[in-house]
Design a protein around this motif. Sequence first.
Motif, mmCIF file in Angstrom:
data_model
loop_
_atom_site.group_PDB
_atom_site.id
_atom_site.type_symbol
_atom_site.label_atom_id
_atom_site.label_comp_id
_atom_site.label_asym_id
_atom_site.label_seq_id
_atom_site.Cartn_x
_atom_site.Cartn_y
_atom_site.Cartn_z
ATOM 1 N N THR A 51 46.591 34.532 26.534
ATOM 2 C CA THR A 51 46.119 34.508 27.922
ATOM 3 C C THR A 51 46.712 35.656 28.716
ATOM 4 O O THR A 51 45.999 36.378 29.433
ATOM 5 C CB THR A 51 46.483 33.175 28.585
ATOM 6 N N THR A 52 48.015 35.852 28.601
ATOM 7 C CA THR A 52 48.676 36.933 29.337
ATOM 8 C C THR A 52 48.121 38.285 28.931
ATOM 9 O O THR A 52 47.802 39.126 29.776
ATOM 10 C CB THR A 52 50.196 36.892 29.095
ATOM 11 N N VAL A 53 47.992 38.502 27.629
ATOM 12 C CA VAL A 53 47.500 39.790 27.134
ATOM 13 C C VAL A 53 46.072 40.045 27.579
ATOM 14 O O VAL A 53 45.726 41.147 28.024
ATOM 15 C CB VAL A 53 47.604 39.848 25.597
ATOM 16 N N GLU A 54 45.221 39.033 27.502
ATOM 17 C CA GLU A 54 43.819 39.207 27.898
ATOM 18 C C GLU A 54 43.703 39.495 29.389
ATOM 19 O O GLU A 54 42.896 40.341 29.812
ATOM 20 C CB GLU A 54 43.010 37.955 27.546
ATOM 21 N N ARG A 85 44.744 43.029 30.089
ATOM 22 C CA ARG A 85 43.646 43.919 29.678
ATOM 23 C C ARG A 85 42.532 43.923 30.731
ATOM 24 O O ARG A 85 42.002 44.981 31.098
ATOM 25 C CB ARG A 85 43.084 43.468 28.332
ATOM 26 N N ARG A 86 42.206 42.747 31.245
ATOM 27 C CA ARG A 86 41.131 42.639 32.243
ATOM 28 C C ARG A 86 41.491 43.390 33.530
ATOM 29 O O ARG A 86 40.688 44.164 34.044
ATOM 30 C CB ARG A 86 40.883 41.158 32.561
ATOM 31 N N ILE A 87 42.686 43.152 34.025
ATOM 32 C CA ILE A 87 43.087 43.781 35.284
ATOM 33 C C ILE A 87 43.214 45.293 35.119
ATOM 34 O O ILE A 87 42.837 46.066 36.005
ATOM 35 C CB ILE A 87 44.412 43.173 35.788
ATOM 36 N N ALA A 88 43.744 45.708 33.973
ATOM 37 C CA ALA A 88 43.933 47.141 33.726
ATOM 38 C C ALA A 88 42.614 47.888 33.671
ATOM 39 O O ALA A 88 42.541 49.079 33.997
ATOM 40 C CB ALA A 88 44.702 47.349 32.423
ATOM 41 N N ARG A 89 41.572 47.190 33.281
ATOM 42 C CA ARG A 89 40.280 47.838 33.046
ATOM 43 C C ARG A 89 39.791 48.624 34.249
ATOM 44 O O ARG A 89 39.259 49.725 34.114
ATOM 45 C CB ARG A 89 39.245 46.775 32.647
ATOM 46 N N ALA A 133 48.233 33.261 40.429
ATOM 47 C CA ALA A 133 48.155 33.250 38.975
ATOM 48 C C ALA A 133 47.575 34.572 38.485
ATOM 49 O O ALA A 133 46.686 35.157 39.122
ATOM 50 C CB ALA A 133 47.289 32.096 38.501
ATOM 51 N N LEU A 134 48.065 35.015 37.360
ATOM 52 C CA LEU A 134 47.552 36.230 36.721
ATOM 53 C C LEU A 134 46.040 36.131 36.530
ATOM 54 O O LEU A 134 45.300 37.106 36.726
ATOM 55 C CB LEU A 134 48.260 36.402 35.375
ATOM 56 N N GLU A 135 45.575 34.916 36.170
ATOM 57 C CA GLU A 135 44.155 34.707 35.907
ATOM 58 C C GLU A 135 43.292 34.819 37.155
ATOM 59 O O GLU A 135 42.065 34.966 37.057
ATOM 60 C CB GLU A 135 43.942 33.318 35.278
ATOM 61 N N ARG A 136 43.911 34.742 38.329
ATOM 62 C CA ARG A 136 43.148 34.745 39.576
ATOM 63 C C ARG A 136 43.266 36.059 40.353
ATOM 64 O O ARG A 136 42.890 36.120 41.522
ATOM 65 C CB ARG A 136 43.587 33.573 40.456
ATOM 66 N N VAL A 137 43.790 37.077 39.697
ATOM 67 C CA VAL A 137 43.865 38.388 40.359
ATOM 68 C C VAL A 137 42.455 38.964 40.444
ATOM 69 O O VAL A 137 41.799 39.167 39.421
ATOM 70 C CB VAL A 137 44.779 39.352 39.580
ATOM 71 N N PRO A 138 41.963 39.230 41.651
ATOM 72 C CA PRO A 138 40.605 39.761 41.787
ATOM 73 C C PRO A 138 40.545 41.241 41.440
ATOM 74 O O PRO A 138 41.581 41.912 41.360
ATOM 75 C CB PRO A 138 40.285 39.523 43.267
ATOM 76 N N PRO A 139 39.352 41.785 41.247
ATOM 77 C CA PRO A 139 39.217 43.214 40.953
ATOM 78 C C PRO A 139 39.703 44.068 42.125
ATOM 79 O O PRO A 139 39.927 43.571 43.230
ATOM 80 C CB PRO A 139 37.705 43.380 40.738
ATOM 81 N N GLY A 140 39.863 45.352 41.866
ATOM 82 C CA GLY A 140 40.223 46.274 42.931
ATOM 83 C C GLY A 140 41.705 46.545 43.053
ATOM 84 O O GLY A 140 42.184 46.954 44.114
ATOM 85 N N VAL A 141 42.454 46.332 41.963
ATOM 86 C CA VAL A 141 43.884 46.613 41.979
ATOM 87 C C VAL A 141 44.102 48.125 41.949
ATOM 88 O O VAL A 141 43.464 48.844 41.182
ATOM 89 C CB VAL A 141 44.582 45.947 40.774
ATOM 90 N N ASP A 142 44.978 48.598 42.802
ATOM 91 C CA ASP A 142 45.305 50.024 42.795
ATOM 92 C C ASP A 142 46.273 50.343 41.664
ATOM 93 O O ASP A 142 46.005 51.205 40.841
ATOM 94 C CB ASP A 142 45.934 50.430 44.128
ATOM 95 N N THR A 143 47.402 49.627 41.625
ATOM 96 C CA THR A 143 48.434 49.896 40.636
ATOM 97 C C THR A 143 48.870 48.594 39.974
ATOM 98 O O THR A 143 49.379 47.695 40.648
ATOM 99 C CB THR A 143 49.659 50.570 41.289
#
Length: 332
Positions: free
Chosen positions: A98-101, A104-108, A71-81
């Motif tokens: 939800t999708t937009v937020e 925004r969180r993952i992109a941060r 789930a998008l909501e469960r993507v942990p920090p540390g994404v490269d791309t």
Amino acid sequence: MTVDGPGPSRARRVVVVAYPDVELLDVACPGDAFASATRCGALPGYRVELVTAGGRAVRSSCGITLTPERALERVPPGVDTLVVAGGHGHVAASGDPTTVEQVRRIARDSRRVVSICTGVSLLAAAGLLDGRRVATHWRHAAQVAAAYPAVTVDPTPLYLRDGRLYTSAGVTSGLDLSLSLISDDHGPALAREVARTLVTYLHRPGDQAQISMFLASGLPDDAVVRDLANHISSHLADDLSTERLAARAGVSVRHLRRLFARHLDTAPSAFVRSARTEAVAYLLSTTALPLDAIARRCGFRSTETLRQAFRDRYEVTPSRYREQEFRCQSQA
């Protein structure tokens, strides 16, 4: 869709965001490019995973259903791309809080953030593009610009980079951008190997027009002109004289000139010269090849002929252009 690189703990994490009515190629082009880079020996490799809101399977615009890894909501920090795909469902997706937020969180804290085609809408809705110049598919540029007036939408280039933000035009330009990112990470030699693996010609430079200035009114309907335009772009080092092109098409030189004038508003020789010059610009900005090697690869008889064509098109010398490009890359 999951691809692990050698040594999973070292792999760069690539997260691709999809949603209902997503464009399948917008998902597949970056996914396959990064996966191919891993198979071609990229170290560190890439781990590609598909995510959706709620972890639900989504039906793409062509009817193929995609099953996400998480789930998008469960993507942990540390994404490269972070890659946000485009598609006909971009309006609904960019209107989903939800999708937009979560985007925004993952992109941060992602190292870089990428949109393919109308995926730019989700980045804009997340407030990530205010005051920036972005690319998207020329057919949707006006719609995106009207929806997000704080964003400058440019319908011309294949892709644009602004710091860690990358935006691209539609479908296969996502492959061009992905090859560029692989080149940034691992060098042009690996990017070329990936391009060969995917049986695609050298990836096009970002500033190449989505629709060439010769095709500004749309792709040519004439089959002869369309075939020759494709042939020219993939055989730049060959003999592309008007006589040879006419022979390939099975028409007279005079008729070929009439066809190019009618459908592209230019002469065959001018079209060839422009295609070759665009290729020179790409090689200058992505390789350290000497000018004589670039001239041979792009079909120019001499470096002086290349220089003249390049100055006519870009109003700067090849050496100056390369210097400016490398300076921009080192400062990015």
